[in-house]
Structure formats: structure tokens, C-alpha cells
Motif scaffolding. Structure first.
Motif, mmCIF file in Angstrom:
data_model
loop_
_atom_site.group_PDB
_atom_site.id
_atom_site.type_symbol
_atom_site.label_atom_id
_atom_site.label_comp_id
_atom_site.label_asym_id
_atom_site.label_seq_id
_atom_site.Cartn_x
_atom_site.Cartn_y
_atom_site.Cartn_z
ATOM 1 N N LEU A 14 0.821 -1.207 0.000
ATOM 2 C CA LEU A 14 0.000 0.000 0.000
ATOM 3 C C LEU A 14 0.859 1.263 0.000
ATOM 4 C CD1 LEU A 14 -2.857 -1.002 2.484
ATOM 5 C CD2 LEU A 14 -3.009 -0.786 -0.012
ATOM 6 N N SER A 15 1.956 1.235 0.736
ATOM 7 C CA SER A 15 2.798 2.429 0.808
ATOM 8 C C SER A 15 3.524 2.706 -0.507
ATOM 9 C CB SER A 15 3.802 2.316 1.957
ATOM 10 O OG SER A 15 4.727 1.290 1.714
ATOM 11 N N ARG A 16 3.773 1.676 -1.294
ATOM 12 C CA ARG A 16 4.451 1.850 -2.583
ATOM 13 C C ARG A 16 3.491 2.113 -3.734
ATOM 14 N NH1 ARG A 16 9.290 -2.632 -2.673
ATOM 15 N NH2 ARG A 16 10.323 -1.888 -0.799
ATOM 16 N N ALA A 17 2.222 1.817 -3.529
ATOM 17 C CA ALA A 17 1.246 1.916 -4.621
ATOM 18 C C ALA A 17 0.895 3.371 -4.935
ATOM 19 C CB ALA A 17 -0.015 1.149 -4.255
ATOM 20 N N ASN A 18 0.807 3.659 -6.210
ATOM 21 C CA ASN A 18 0.359 4.984 -6.658
ATOM 22 C C ASN A 18 -1.146 5.030 -6.862
ATOM 23 O OD1 ASN A 18 2.964 6.091 -6.739
ATOM 24 N ND2 ASN A 18 3.332 5.164 -8.734
ATOM 25 N N THR A 19 -1.753 3.858 -6.912
ATOM 26 C CA THR A 19 -3.201 3.755 -7.078
ATOM 27 C C THR A 19 -3.725 2.760 -6.052
ATOM 28 O OG1 THR A 19 -2.951 1.988 -8.710
ATOM 29 C CG2 THR A 19 -3.099 4.248 -9.570
ATOM 30 N N PRO A 20 -5.023 2.789 -5.760
ATOM 31 C CA PRO A 20 -5.580 1.823 -4.802
ATOM 32 C C PRO A 20 -5.381 0.380 -5.269
ATOM 33 C CG PRO A 20 -7.135 3.592 -5.224
ATOM 34 C CD PRO A 20 -6.027 3.743 -6.231
ATOM 35 N N LEU A 21 -5.264 -0.519 -4.307
ATOM 36 C CA LEU A 21 -5.115 -1.946 -4.588
ATOM 37 C C LEU A 21 -6.370 -2.679 -4.134
ATOM 38 C CD1 LEU A 21 -1.451 -2.412 -3.303
ATOM 39 C CD2 LEU A 21 -2.211 -2.154 -5.669
ATOM 40 N N THR A 22 -6.897 -3.523 -4.977
ATOM 41 C CA THR A 22 -8.112 -4.258 -4.618
ATOM 42 C C THR A 22 -7.789 -5.357 -3.607
ATOM 43 O OG1 THR A 22 -7.872 -5.899 -6.360
ATOM 44 C CG2 THR A 22 -9.104 -3.873 -6.920
ATOM 45 N N GLY A 23 -8.802 -5.744 -2.859
ATOM 46 C CA GLY A 23 -8.655 -6.853 -1.931
ATOM 47 C C GLY A 23 -8.260 -8.124 -2.657
ATOM 48 N N SER A 24 -8.813 -8.323 -3.833
ATOM 49 C CA SER A 24 -8.492 -9.520 -4.620
ATOM 50 C C SER A 24 -7.030 -9.533 -5.051
ATOM 51 C CB SER A 24 -9.387 -9.609 -5.852
ATOM 52 O OG SER A 24 -10.732 -9.761 -5.462
ATOM 53 N N SER A 25 -6.511 -8.375 -5.473
ATOM 54 C CA SER A 25 -5.103 -8.345 -5.896
ATOM 55 C C SER A 25 -4.176 -8.570 -4.706
ATOM 56 C CB SER A 25 -4.770 -7.038 -6.620
ATOM 57 O OG SER A 25 -4.844 -5.940 -5.744
ATOM 58 N N LEU A 26 -4.505 -7.991 -3.553
ATOM 59 C CA LEU A 26 -3.708 -8.233 -2.342
ATOM 60 C C LEU A 26 -3.769 -9.706 -1.941
ATOM 61 C CD1 LEU A 26 -4.630 -5.042 -0.281
ATOM 62 C CD2 LEU A 26 -2.385 -5.592 -1.264
ATOM 63 N N ALA A 27 -4.953 -10.288 -2.074
ATOM 64 C CA ALA A 27 -5.122 -11.711 -1.742
ATOM 65 C C ALA A 27 -4.261 -12.581 -2.657
ATOM 66 C CB ALA A 27 -6.597 -12.108 -1.849
ATOM 67 N N ASP A 28 -4.245 -12.268 -3.946
ATOM 68 C CA ASP A 28 -3.419 -13.036 -4.891
ATOM 69 C C ASP A 28 -1.937 -12.938 -4.540
ATOM 70 O OD1 ASP A 28 -5.667 -13.813 -6.290
ATOM 71 O OD2 ASP A 28 -5.405 -12.340 -7.903
ATOM 72 N N ILE A 29 -1.483 -11.737 -4.249
ATOM 73 C CA ILE A 29 -0.074 -11.525 -3.918
ATOM 74 C C ILE A 29 0.315 -12.266 -2.640
ATOM 75 C CG2 ILE A 29 1.609 -9.779 -3.169
ATOM 76 C CD1 ILE A 29 0.057 -7.817 -5.081
ATOM 77 N N GLN A 59 -6.215 1.985 -0.009
ATOM 78 C CA GLN A 59 -5.038 2.833 -0.128
ATOM 79 C C GLN A 59 -4.729 3.457 1.222
ATOM 80 O OE1 GLN A 59 -6.938 5.562 -3.066
ATOM 81 N NE2 GLN A 59 -5.977 7.166 -1.854
ATOM 82 N N LEU A 60 -3.488 3.851 1.366
ATOM 83 C CA LEU A 60 -3.096 4.569 2.572
ATOM 84 C C LEU A 60 -3.513 6.014 2.412
ATOM 85 C CD1 LEU A 60 0.505 3.310 3.416
ATOM 86 C CD2 LEU A 60 -1.596 2.885 4.681
ATOM 87 N N LEU A 61 -4.062 6.579 3.451
ATOM 88 C CA LEU A 61 -4.425 7.990 3.438
ATOM 89 C C LEU A 61 -3.144 8.768 3.643
ATOM 90 C CD1 LEU A 61 -6.676 10.083 3.302
ATOM 91 C CD2 LEU A 61 -6.891 9.883 5.770
ATOM 92 N N ARG A 62 -2.748 9.466 2.623
ATOM 93 C CA ARG A 62 -1.511 10.234 2.696
ATOM 94 C C ARG A 62 -1.844 11.667 3.052
ATOM 95 N NH1 ARG A 62 -0.514 6.276 -1.075
ATOM 96 N NH2 ARG A 62 1.554 5.363 -1.030
ATOM 97 N N ARG A 63 -1.170 12.157 4.047
ATOM 98 C CA ARG A 63 -1.339 13.554 4.448
ATOM 99 C C ARG A 63 -0.484 14.403 3.506
ATOM 100 N NH1 ARG A 63 -5.638 12.570 7.170
ATOM 101 N NH2 ARG A 63 -5.371 11.332 9.024
ATOM 102 N N HIS A 64 -1.102 15.352 2.897
ATOM 103 C CA HIS A 64 -0.362 16.233 2.013
ATOM 104 C C HIS A 64 -0.954 17.626 2.070
ATOM 105 C CE1 HIS A 64 -3.808 15.008 -0.401
ATOM 106 N NE2 HIS A 64 -3.599 16.072 -1.127
ATOM 107 N N VAL A 65 -0.195 18.566 1.617
ATOM 108 C CA VAL A 65 -0.712 19.916 1.541
ATOM 109 C C VAL A 65 -1.780 19.904 0.465
ATOM 110 C CG1 VAL A 65 -0.149 22.308 1.044
ATOM 111 C CG2 VAL A 65 1.501 20.867 2.241
#
Length: 170
Positions: A14-29, A59-65
Motif C-alpha cells: 500500500l505504501s508503494r502503490a500509486n493507485t488503490p489496490l483491490t482486496g483480490s489483488s492483495l489476496a493473490d499476492i 489505499q493509505l491515506l496520505r497527508r499532504h498539503v
């Protein structure tokens, strides 16, 4: 892989992803079921990890300006949902959520985090494929969106475009 290692792996992904990751894709990995991922995400949240669910995945909620944020009140039927969302996106905005007021439960909120036309297309496809009704169907079409724009000028452009399309509720 044991539970602790799997959760660390989920956090890393999640921290490396630029886009959200589905539960299914995380499950496969991780070589587990999607339900185990759902449980892992719930546990990570309980431990204070800012993981959010969007129609596109986790996705991780990233704090940004951030830019300018504003809550707008809209009214329309389900058939106009795509046009409303695209009006915001095409004019430079991000749609963070949709909220409706329920007589018993109070405010009900759905996280959207739509930032592109592709996000809107995937969201609409998922709504169609699951035969889901939009949240505003329980409030006569009246709902709010938290939208974000990089500048005040772009926010005003979004508001004017929504008004021109007849989406703003007065």
C-alpha cells in the motif's frame, strides 16, 4: 507467510502503490482469500493505520498539503450521477465522498476518492455490475460531496459548471 508478515507485506504494498489496490489483488499476492485481506485491513485500521477503502480498492491515506476543499450540496437522480462526477473531474476537482442525511442513522457517508475520468468509469461500472443504487436514492437525490481543487479559481469553475448543469441544490 504468517499473519504478522502478511500485514507488513500489505503495508509495504500500500505504501508503494500509486493507485488503490483491490482486496483480490492483495489476496493473490499474499496467497490468501480476499476475506483474510478484509480482516487484515480491519486489524491494521484498529491499530491506527490510515487505510481507506475506495471504489477502486484500498489505499493509505496520505497527508499532504491540499488545495481548496468545499462541501457542496447537490440533487439529481441516479441517471445523472456519472455526468455530475465527470463535471467535477473534468473541471479539475477531486471527489472525496458522498454523504446523505438519514432520518434514523444521521449522516451516512461513502468514500469515493475519484480523481480521474478512469476512476469515474470504474466506479460507474462497479455500480452497474453490482446493481447498486446510489446513496442519494435514500434522500430523494439530495446529497453532499466533499470536493477538492488545487486553487480557488478552479473551485469556482467547478461550482459554476455544476450550477450550469443543474446539479446544485438550493
Amino acid at each position: 507467510m504468517n499473519t504478522s508478515k502478511r500485514r507488513l507485506r500489505i503495508m509495504e504494498l500500500l505504501s508503494r502503490a500509486n493507485t488503490p489496490l483491490t482486496g483480490s489483488s492483495l489476496a493473490d499476492i499474499c496467497h490468501v482469500t480476499r476475506q483474510i485481506i478484509v480482516s487484515d485491513i480491519a486489524r491494521l485500521r484498529a491499530e491506527g493505520t490510515p487505510v481507506i477503502s475506495t471504489p477502486q480498492g484500498y489505499q493509505l491515506l496520505r497527508r499532504h498539503v491540499s488545495g481548496i476543499k468545499r462541501t457542496i450540496v447537490c440533487k439529481h437522480g441516479q441517471a445523472e450521477t456519472e455526468r455530475e462526477l465527470l463535471t467535477i473531474i473534468k473541471n479539475g476537482g477531486t471527489v472525496h465522498n458522498v454523504t446523505v442525511e438519514h432520518g434514523v442513522y444521521g449522516n451516512l457517508e461513502g468514500s469515493l476518492h475519484l480523481t480521474s475520468e478512469n476512476d469515474v468509469n470504474r466506479y460507474m461500472k462497479r455500480m452497474k455490475n453490482t446493481n447498486a443504487a446510489v446513496l442519494s436514492s435514500i434522500s430523494g437525490g439530495i446529497h453532499t460531496h466533499l470536493i477538492e481543487a488545487p486553487t480557488a479559481e478552479i473551485m469556482e469553475r467547478i461550482i459554476k459548471a455544476l450550477e450550469k448543469e443543474g446539479f446544485l441544490y438550493s
